[in-house]
Design an enzyme around this catalytic site. Structure first.
Site, PDB file in Angstrom:
ATOM      1  N   GLU A   1       0.860  -1.192   0.000  1.00 21.03           N
ATOM      2  CA  GLU A   1       0.000   0.000   0.000  1.00 21.03           C
ATOM      3  C   GLU A   1       0.896   1.241   0.000  1.00 21.03           C
ATOM      4  O   GLU A   1       0.712   2.137  -0.817  1.00 21.03           O
ATOM      5  CB  GLU A   1      -0.907  -0.014   1.237  1.00 21.03           C
ATOM      6  CG  GLU A   1      -1.809   1.213   1.380  1.00 21.03           C
ATOM      7  CD  GLU A   1      -2.595   1.230   2.699  1.00 21.03           C
ATOM      8  OE1 GLU A   1      -2.296   0.402   3.588  1.00 21.03           O
ATOM      9  OE2 GLU A   1      -3.495   2.078   2.840  1.00 21.03           O
TER      10      GLU A   1
ATOM     11  N   ASP B   1     -12.344   0.029   2.684  1.00 20.04           N
ATOM     12  CA  ASP B   1     -11.323   0.248   3.720  1.00 20.04           C
ATOM     13  C   ASP B   1     -11.874   0.894   4.992  1.00 20.04           C
ATOM     14  O   ASP B   1     -12.231   0.178   5.913  1.00 20.04           O
ATOM     15  CB  ASP B   1     -10.143   1.043   3.138  1.00 20.04           C
ATOM     16  CG  ASP B   1      -8.814   0.683   3.784  1.00 20.04           C
ATOM     17  OD1 ASP B   1      -8.768  -0.281   4.565  1.00 20.04           O
ATOM     18  OD2 ASP B   1      -7.806   1.368   3.497  1.00 20.04           O
TER      19      ASP B   1
HETATM   20 ZN   LIG Z   1      -7.059  -1.702   5.265  1.00 19.52          ZN
END
Ligand SMILES: [Zn+2]
Length: 346
Positions: free
Chosen positions: A203, A281
């Protein structure tokens, strides 16, 4: 609302990457804040919308932790979980794997058995009331180190503690300065106990972290995996082994993992044949929800209604539902999409 937005809103969906505390909408936070008036979190939903407007990532973490501080009792845990399921059900999410970080709660003094009972009670109530099936991913907060991993593993695999809804073991928190391989022994034990491996990786760091997640933690899906497109061999590996990526477009912009939505690598991922799923998320904190993320993905990938339905099927395929559960939701997607195309839904 455009036609495609209306299609997305009614489409039965599966959500694979959404955090428990990160699901606390202004409505939920207002309720929790009213229970605990000693905190600085506003109780008025309008003031909360401002409170959730972040100036930078450090500010986001500060606000996130102030929400964590509102979850103090098993009843708070139950309320958060059940109400998060309500918010998912409103978007026609039929199945969700919710990432829970039990360490954050047990570490703050909530009794572990009461915590586990609260999430399970909320899961069962949500399924009977909304028809939305919830499953858990127990997530290690990487920044809290090996002690947190040990604690999370114990709750995940010990007979008499392990909740019925638990399907996977994850790893979150910052990636920089938190090498994935150190968590290998914990993932080995979780996998041996029948749990799936779903770490966040790539990420905020490069493709090597994703390779580490695959090789050391035996990841079956990758949380984010944004940097995978920097490594063609990795993309080919993900495609060949059908290892899905949990893509969360708005989150990547909010955390500056990607500078701009139009530069999001989702298109390259799909072009490389990778199984891409779209997820939200920490939706209220990033001012989004799953339907909005689908609309963004549709724009970036230039999808029409059947293309969006295919994206929803990806999430069902990539989920840890049993084959009958997968078939049930896939059939719901099919029925809905055909009815839409035949003009029976407008
Ligand atoms: Zn996450």
């Amino acid at each position: 609302m455009t036609d495609l937005h209306a299609f997305i809103a009614g489409l039965p969906k599966a959500e694979l990457h959404v955090h428990h505390v990160g699901s606390a909408s202004p409505r939920i936070v207002a309720t929790l804040a009213a229970r605990h008036p000693d905190t600085k979190v506003p109780t008025d939903p309008e003031a909360l919308a401002d409170y959730f407007t972040f100036t930078d990532f450090a500010h986001f973490i500060e606000v996130y932790l102030s929400v964590v501080d509102l979850i103090r009792t098993p009843e708070d845990v139950r309320l958060l979980t059940f109400e998060a399921a309500r918010d998912l059900a409103r978007q026609n999410v039929r199945y969700a794997e919710l990432t829970i970080t039990p360490f954050s709660s047990t570490h703050r003094g909530i009794d572990e058995r009461a915590f586990l009972a609260a999430i399970e009670d909320a899961r069962k109530a949500a399924e009977s009331e909304f028809g939305t099936v919830l499953r858990w991913c127990f997530d290690v907060p990487g920044e809290a180190g090996l002690a947190a991993a040990e604690e999370t593993l114990r709750l995940a695999v010990t007979d008499g503690l392990r909740p019925e809804g638990l399907v996977s073991f994850g790893l979150g928190g910052p990636e920089i300065g938190v090498p994935r391989p150190q968590f290998k022994p914990f993932f080995d034990q979780a996998i041996a106990a029948g749990l799936h491996s779903v770490p966040h990786a790539g990420e905020t760091t490069g493709p090597q972290t994703i390779w580490d997640a695959l090789r050391e933690l035996r990841a079956e899906r990758i949380g984010h995996g944004t940097s995978a497109t920097q490594d063609p061999a990795l993309l080919a590996h993900l495609a060949e082994h059908r290892i899905p990526l949990e893509v969360c477009p708005t989150s990547n912009i909010a955390t500056r993992a990607v500078p701009d939505l139009d530069e999001h690598p989702i298109k390259e991922m799909v072009a490389a044949g990778v199984l891409v799923t779209v997820n939200s998320d920490d939706p209220p904190m990033f001012g989004t929800d799953l339907n909005t993320e689908y609309a963004i993905a549709a724009r970036l990938l230039d999808l029409d209604a059947p293309g969006v339905a295919a994206l929803a099927r990806n999430a069902v395929e990539a989920s840890f539902l049993d084959p009958a559960g997968k078939a049930r939701i896939a059939a719901e997607i099919e029925t809905y999409t055909s009815a839409w195309q035949a003009g029976r839904i407008a």
